[in-house]
Write a protein that holds these residues in place. Structure first.
Motif, mmCIF file in Angstrom:
data_model
loop_
_atom_site.group_PDB
_atom_site.id
_atom_site.type_symbol
_atom_site.label_atom_id
_atom_site.label_comp_id
_atom_site.label_asym_id
_atom_site.label_seq_id
_atom_site.Cartn_x
_atom_site.Cartn_y
_atom_site.Cartn_z
ATOM 1 N N ALA A 76 0.854 -1.196 0.000
ATOM 2 C CA ALA A 76 0.000 0.000 0.000
ATOM 3 C C ALA A 76 0.884 1.238 0.000
ATOM 4 C CB ALA A 76 -0.888 0.002 1.233
ATOM 5 N N PHE A 77 0.299 2.370 -0.357
ATOM 6 C CA PHE A 77 1.013 3.638 -0.228
ATOM 7 C C PHE A 77 0.019 4.778 -0.080
ATOM 8 C CE2 PHE A 77 0.371 3.680 -4.816
ATOM 9 C CZ PHE A 77 0.021 4.995 -5.051
ATOM 10 N N GLN A 78 0.545 5.873 0.452
ATOM 11 C CA GLN A 78 -0.217 7.120 0.547
ATOM 12 C C GLN A 78 0.755 8.247 0.277
ATOM 13 O OE1 GLN A 78 -2.927 7.917 3.871
ATOM 14 N NE2 GLN A 78 -1.764 9.785 4.226
ATOM 15 N N MET A 79 0.319 9.217 -0.494
ATOM 16 C CA MET A 79 1.143 10.407 -0.706
ATOM 17 C C MET A 79 0.226 11.599 -0.903
ATOM 18 S SD MET A 79 2.721 10.182 -4.496
ATOM 19 C CE MET A 79 1.728 10.129 -5.936
ATOM 20 N N ASP A 80 0.761 12.764 -0.625
ATOM 21 C CA ASP A 80 0.069 14.012 -0.886
ATOM 22 C C ASP A 80 0.779 14.708 -2.031
ATOM 23 O OD1 ASP A 80 -1.670 13.491 1.164
ATOM 24 O OD2 ASP A 80 -0.707 14.816 2.605
ATOM 25 N N VAL A 81 0.001 15.269 -2.956
ATOM 26 C CA VAL A 81 0.526 15.959 -4.119
ATOM 27 C C VAL A 81 0.119 17.422 -4.022
ATOM 28 C CG1 VAL A 81 0.522 16.068 -6.637
ATOM 29 C CG2 VAL A 81 0.265 13.859 -5.498
ATOM 30 N N GLU A 82 1.112 18.308 -3.995
ATOM 31 C CA GLU A 82 0.852 19.747 -3.973
ATOM 32 C C GLU A 82 1.136 20.300 -5.359
ATOM 33 O OE1 GLU A 82 3.310 21.390 -0.893
ATOM 34 O OE2 GLU A 82 2.215 20.349 0.693
ATOM 35 N N LEU A 83 0.141 20.966 -5.935
ATOM 36 C CA LEU A 83 0.256 21.507 -7.292
ATOM 37 C C LEU A 83 0.205 23.025 -7.255
ATOM 38 C CD1 LEU A 83 -2.272 19.067 -9.002
ATOM 39 C CD2 LEU A 83 0.214 18.968 -9.120
ATOM 40 N N PRO A 84 0.846 23.668 -8.227
ATOM 41 C CA PRO A 84 0.771 25.129 -8.307
ATOM 42 C C PRO A 84 -0.658 25.570 -8.643
ATOM 43 C CG PRO A 84 2.486 24.248 -9.756
ATOM 44 C CD PRO A 84 1.707 23.095 -9.242
ATOM 45 N N GLU A 85 -0.955 26.808 -8.346
ATOM 46 C CA GLU A 85 -2.268 27.368 -8.680
ATOM 47 C C GLU A 85 -2.494 27.269 -10.187
ATOM 48 O OE1 GLU A 85 -4.611 31.602 -8.295
ATOM 49 O OE2 GLU A 85 -3.088 31.107 -6.804
ATOM 50 N N GLY A 86 -3.682 26.843 -10.563
ATOM 51 C CA GLY A 86 -4.011 26.705 -11.977
ATOM 52 C C GLY A 86 -3.696 25.340 -12.558
ATOM 53 N N VAL A 87 -3.142 24.450 -11.725
ATOM 54 C CA VAL A 87 -2.831 23.094 -12.157
ATOM 55 C C VAL A 87 -3.768 22.152 -11.413
ATOM 56 C CG1 VAL A 87 -1.056 21.305 -12.283
ATOM 57 C CG2 VAL A 87 -0.433 23.716 -12.588
ATOM 58 N N THR A 88 -4.390 21.233 -12.151
ATOM 59 C CA THR A 88 -5.385 20.336 -11.576
ATOM 60 C C THR A 88 -4.985 18.883 -11.767
ATOM 61 O OG1 THR A 88 -7.083 21.946 -12.207
ATOM 62 C CG2 THR A 88 -7.842 19.757 -11.598
ATOM 63 N N LEU A 89 -5.161 18.100 -10.719
ATOM 64 C CA LEU A 89 -4.955 16.660 -10.808
ATOM 65 C C LEU A 89 -6.275 16.033 -11.223
ATOM 66 C CD1 LEU A 89 -3.228 14.131 -10.375
ATOM 67 C CD2 LEU A 89 -3.905 14.189 -7.966
ATOM 68 N N LEU A 90 -6.294 15.390 -12.390
ATOM 69 C CA LEU A 90 -7.516 14.811 -12.929
ATOM 70 C C LEU A 90 -7.728 13.375 -12.489
ATOM 71 C CD1 LEU A 90 -7.258 16.237 -16.543
ATOM 72 C CD2 LEU A 90 -8.539 17.166 -14.609
ATOM 73 N N SER A 91 -6.651 12.591 -12.454
ATOM 74 C CA SER A 91 -6.785 11.194 -12.054
ATOM 75 C C SER A 91 -5.433 10.625 -11.671
ATOM 76 C CB SER A 91 -7.401 10.357 -13.187
ATOM 77 O OG SER A 91 -6.507 10.285 -14.284
ATOM 78 N N ALA A 92 -5.496 9.472 -11.015
ATOM 79 C CA ALA A 92 -4.308 8.707 -10.652
ATOM 80 C C ALA A 92 -4.577 7.269 -11.069
ATOM 81 C CB ALA A 92 -4.048 8.797 -9.154
ATOM 82 N N THR A 93 -3.676 6.708 -11.883
ATOM 83 C CA THR A 93 -3.876 5.363 -12.414
ATOM 84 C C THR A 93 -2.653 4.515 -12.111
ATOM 85 O OG1 THR A 93 -5.112 6.359 -14.234
ATOM 86 C CG2 THR A 93 -4.467 4.061 -14.483
ATOM 87 N N LEU A 94 -2.887 3.363 -11.505
ATOM 88 C CA LEU A 94 -1.784 2.445 -11.219
ATOM 89 C C LEU A 94 -1.278 1.809 -12.503
ATOM 90 C CD1 LEU A 94 -3.167 0.716 -8.023
ATOM 91 C CD2 LEU A 94 -1.251 2.309 -8.139
ATOM 92 N N SER A 95 -0.003 1.494 -12.525
ATOM 93 C CA SER A 95 0.608 0.807 -13.666
ATOM 94 C C SER A 95 0.300 -0.685 -13.588
ATOM 95 C CB SER A 95 2.121 1.028 -13.663
ATOM 96 O OG SER A 95 2.710 0.264 -12.621
ATOM 97 N N ASP A 96 0.892 -1.438 -14.485
ATOM 98 C CA ASP A 96 0.698 -2.885 -14.476
ATOM 99 C C ASP A 96 1.423 -3.566 -13.314
ATOM 100 O OD1 ASP A 96 3.280 -2.566 -15.382
ATOM 101 O OD2 ASP A 96 2.987 -3.666 -17.244
ATOM 102 N N ARG A 97 2.076 -2.808 -12.457
ATOM 103 C CA ARG A 97 2.710 -3.362 -11.263
ATOM 104 C C ARG A 97 1.680 -3.680 -10.177
ATOM 105 N NH1 ARG A 97 7.662 -0.220 -9.011
ATOM 106 N NH2 ARG A 97 7.592 -2.059 -7.702
ATOM 107 N N LYS A 98 0.428 -3.245 -10.363
ATOM 108 C CA LYS A 98 -0.583 -3.493 -9.331
ATOM 109 C C LYS A 98 -0.946 -4.974 -9.296
ATOM 110 C CE LYS A 98 -4.561 -2.489 -12.280
ATOM 111 N NZ LYS A 98 -5.722 -1.662 -12.465
ATOM 112 N N ALA A 99 -1.427 -5.417 -8.143
ATOM 113 C CA ALA A 99 -1.953 -6.772 -8.000
ATOM 114 C C ALA A 99 -3.471 -6.620 -7.999
ATOM 115 C CB ALA A 99 -1.428 -7.407 -6.713
ATOM 116 N N ASP A 100 -4.089 -6.718 -6.827
ATOM 117 C CA ASP A 100 -5.528 -6.481 -6.749
ATOM 118 C C ASP A 100 -5.820 -5.085 -6.185
ATOM 119 O OD1 ASP A 100 -4.733 -6.960 -4.140
ATOM 120 O OD2 ASP A 100 -6.437 -8.237 -3.646
#
Length: 171
Positions: free
Chosen positions: A93-117
C-alpha cells in the motif's frame, strides 16, 4: 523518473532517504540535492542519493523541488509517471500528498501494471489544497517488481497559467 539533461536540482523533504533506483534521477551527477538540516550524512551514505554532484542542507526547504527539461502545453492533459524502487521490500500500500501550483489540476491517478488487486486510487482534495492519493490491496498483495513506474498522475494546466517554471511537490 526525472530523466534528461535538464535536471538541475532536487529538493527532498524527507528526513530519511527513500529507496530510489539508478533511473530515478538520471542526471544526478550534474545536479544539486537539497535535504533537511541534519540529514546530509544519511544522504551521503544512501545508494544513488550519494551520487548527486552536491548535497546541501537547507533549513527552510523553499527552493525548487525539481527541474525537468519538459515542455507542457497549457490546456492539454499530460501524464506524470511516479516511480517506486522498493528493492527486496514487499510494498502492499502507499499514501502520498501531491501539492500543485495554482491553476494546475490533478484529474486522475492510475496504477501501472505493477498493481496486483489494488484499486486505482481516487485523489481526494485536502483542506490545504493538496491531493491525497492512497491505495492498498484488499488481500495484502504486494506490488509486482522491484522498480519502475507505479502510478501515473494525469494533470491539466489551465490556459490562464503564465508560462514559466513551477513546482509539484510529492510527500
Amino acid at each position: 523518473s526525472f530523466s534528461g539533461s535538464g535536471l538541475t536540482s532536487v529538493n527532498n523533504l524527507s528526513e530519511t532517504p527513500q529507496n530510489i533506483g539508478s533511473e530515478t534521477f538520471t542526471n544526478r551527477a550534474n545536479a544539486t540535492l537539497y535535504v533537511p538540516s541534519g540529514t546530509k550524512s544519511a544522504y551521503e551514505a544512501a545508494q544513488y542519493w550519494n551520487e548527486f554532484n552536491e548535497i546541501i542542507e537547507n533549513g527552510d526547504m523553499t527552493d525548487i523541488v525539481y527541474a525537468e527539461n519538459k515542455s507542457v502545453i497549457r490546456g492539454v492533459e499530460f501524464k506524470l509517471p511516479i516511480h517506486l524502487d522498493n528493492g527486496d521490500e514487499a510494498i502492499t500500500a502507499f499514501q502520498m500528498d501531491v501539492e500543485l501550483p495554482e491553476g494546475v489540476t490533478l484529474l486522475s491517478a492510475t496504477l501501472s501494471d505493477r498493481k496486483a488487486d489494488h484499486g486505482n486510487p481516487v485523489p481526494t482534495l485536502q483542506d490545504d489544497g493538496s491531493y491525497r492519493i492512497t491505495t492498498f490491496s484488499g488481500s495484502n498483495s504486494a506490488f509486482s517488481g522491484s522498480e519502475g513506474i507505479l502510478l501515473n498522475l494525469t494533470i491539466n494546466i489551465n490556459t490562464n497559467v503564465t508560462p514559466g517554471d513551477y513546482t509539484i511537490t510529492l510527500k
